[in-house]
Design an enzyme around this catalytic site. Structure first.
Site, mmCIF file in Angstrom:
data_model
loop_
_atom_site.group_PDB
_atom_site.id
_atom_site.type_symbol
_atom_site.label_atom_id
_atom_site.label_comp_id
_atom_site.label_asym_id
_atom_site.label_seq_id
_atom_site.Cartn_x
_atom_site.Cartn_y
_atom_site.Cartn_z
ATOM 1 N N HIS A 24 40.190 40.239 39.716
ATOM 2 C CA HIS A 24 41.287 39.614 41.361
ATOM 3 C C HIS A 24 41.412 38.609 41.650
ATOM 4 O O HIS A 24 42.363 38.449 41.910
ATOM 5 C CB HIS A 24 40.808 41.325 42.137
ATOM 6 C CG HIS A 24 41.454 41.042 43.710
ATOM 7 N ND1 HIS A 24 42.328 41.922 44.429
ATOM 8 C CD2 HIS A 24 41.482 40.253 44.489
ATOM 9 C CE1 HIS A 24 42.526 41.223 45.581
ATOM 10 N NE2 HIS A 24 42.017 40.042 45.584
ATOM 11 N N GLU A 25 40.192 37.987 41.638
ATOM 12 C CA GLU A 25 40.030 36.724 42.353
ATOM 13 C C GLU A 25 40.964 35.565 41.291
ATOM 14 O O GLU A 25 41.594 34.813 41.492
ATOM 15 C CB GLU A 25 38.696 36.372 42.508
ATOM 16 C CG GLU A 25 37.390 37.259 43.538
ATOM 17 C CD GLU A 25 38.925 37.391 44.890
ATOM 18 O OE1 GLU A 25 39.151 36.255 45.460
ATOM 19 O OE2 GLU A 25 38.766 38.572 45.761
ATOM 20 N N HIS A 28 44.257 35.280 42.285
ATOM 21 C CA HIS A 28 44.715 34.195 43.207
ATOM 22 C C HIS A 28 44.437 33.076 42.810
ATOM 23 O O HIS A 28 44.763 32.151 42.798
ATOM 24 C CB HIS A 28 43.847 34.169 44.060
ATOM 25 C CG HIS A 28 43.339 35.618 45.018
ATOM 26 N ND1 HIS A 28 45.129 36.246 45.376
ATOM 27 C CD2 HIS A 28 42.917 36.401 45.239
ATOM 28 C CE1 HIS A 28 45.095 37.114 45.628
ATOM 29 N NE2 HIS A 28 43.571 37.604 46.301
#
Length: 432
Positions: A24-25, A28
């Site tokens: 998920h990170e 980003h």
């Protein structure tokens, strides 16, 4: 041995959660770096640092509390109107204003003049959307991949027309689970001598190949007399049967009951591999149910609070990572599953979790990703409106003004997490 397998299930699930958070990170970080934003930190977890290493300008590491993660994108907050970004000051002593001012000061304390072109807030609005949506979209991709592995690789457990068991007596769904008594009528299946292992091939002269087809014919038969054809030990037999009428849950609405025909058999199950379209259907159904669960989360938290202090915990109650870990342990031990079934169950749980994380992060409130996405979309909309009216671009949206909301939302999320973890310890949800 059961305790070891239970522990392995918990460990496998927690490892999957950690990997999901890290990816998920990454969702980003990668587009942010691609667009030139300076990224100084990439951490899985919160609290004190357990391990870290620096590669280039980014520090990567693990923290003690595995309840999330974060990527530090430099310059998330724009300077206030007329402020020098490196000397942010305010003469207003209001609490909210001071919170915003302090946040701006903390943001720019470590920003050098050379970093100015690489600040996040200077990105075009559409690049901000890509960066902030990248995290939850990775969770969607993980969910789709895991569902595909389970559905297309292992297969989906489907009922067949082969009889697994024959009920001794006819009991309505409202009384399901109780023991048969002498006053209960026998089931039509037991009266005609159906046995486990019999393969039903037709009902009322209509050929059937699926359990759904068979049950539809039985339910529609009511109390009428019909015929049933089955194969036993290679021999085919057709016998008359008069189905009973019982109150059963409606197929299209589990909250409604209806009087339908009843035979009294349960099917054997087998795993059947399905294609991409079926994966899409499962994703859509799971997404719909998850969105509904998130929409009703505040009211369902009331039930969790009650359960934490002695009331019965509902089976569909929200759970924390602690509760989900316990469920993972139970899933790999209940009903003595095969190793393939254990893998299926853990992967399905992780897929559902990733879909929840994606949808929850899309909620348009700071500090969630959806709050930043909403700000970027508003920035794009008002910039477009200004151009249409021949006016100057109003510039980036000042998300710092929404920090008080972010603090409140963050506090609510922390309180909810504490309540869920406590409830999962003292009154856990169980699949057994």
């Amino acid at each position: 041995m059961t305790a070891v397998i239970y522990a392995l299930g918990v460990i496998a699930f927690l490892l999957g959660v950690a990997i999901s958070i890290a990816l998920h990170e990454c969702g980003h970080m990668f587009p942010a770096k691609k667009f030139g934003v300076k990224v100084t930190q990439f951490f899985v977890g919160f609290g004190s640092t357990i391990w870290s290493t620096k590669r280039g300008e980014t520090e990567y590491g693990l923290k003690a509390i595995p309840l999330g993660g974060y990527v530090k994108l430099v310059g998330m907050l724009p300077p206030g109107p007329g402020d020098d970004p490196h000397a942010v000051r305010s003469t207003n002593t209001g609490l909210f204003t001071q919170l915003v001012t302090d946040a701006r000061q903390a943001e720019y304390e470590t920003i050098a003049t050379a970093d100015e072109p690489r600040l996040f807030y200077k990105l075009p609005w559409w690049k901000k959307v890509i960066v902030m949506a990248g995290g939850p979209m990775v969770n969607v991709a993980i969910a789709a991949f895991l569902f595909a592995v389970v559905i297309m690789g292992f297969g989906v457990e489907q009922p067949t027309t082969t009889v697994a068991s024959v009920s001794d007596c006819a009991i309505s769904d409202a009384e399901a689970g109780r023991t048969c008594t002498a006053q209960d009528p026998p089931t039509p299946a037991s009266e005609i001598g159906l046995q486990p292992g019999d393969e039903i091939t037709a009902f009322g002269g209509t050929q059937v190949t699926t359990w759904e087809e068979l049950t539809a014919l039985i339910r529609a038969n009511g109390a009428d007399t019909s015929t049933i054809t089955y194969v036993r030990d290679g021999a085919t037999a057709t016998v008359p049967v008069t189905t009973s009428v019982l109150e059963r849950l409606a197929v299209d609405d589990p909250d409604r009951v209806e009087n339908v025909g009843f035979l009294g058999v349960s099917p054997e199950f087998t795993y059947q591999r399905e294609g991409p379209l079926y994966v899409g259907e499962v994703m859509w159904e799971t997404t719909t149910r998850t969105a509904e669960a998130i929409a009703h989360l505040p009211s369902r938290m009331v039930d969790v609070v009650k359960a934490a202090f002695g009331q019965e915990r509902k089976e569909d109650s929200p759970i924390s990572v602690v509760g989900a870990s316990r469920v993972a342990g139970e899933l790999v031990t209940v009903d003595q599953p095969t190793w393939a079934e254990r893998a299926q169950r853990v992967l399905t749980l992780l897929a559902s979790l990733n879909l929840f994380l994606a949808l929850f992060n899309f909620v348009p409130l700071l500090p969630l990703d959806g709050g930043h996405i909403a700000g970027a979309l508003w920035e794009g909309a008002r910039s477009r409106w200004a151009r249409l009216r021949g006016r100057p671009d109003p510039g980036p949206v000042d998300v710092a003004r929404m920090l008080p909301v972010a603090y409140v939302v963050g506090l609510v999320l922390i309180v909810m997490s504490v309540i869920l973890i406590y409830a999962d310890i003292v009154n856990p949800v169980s699949v057994t």
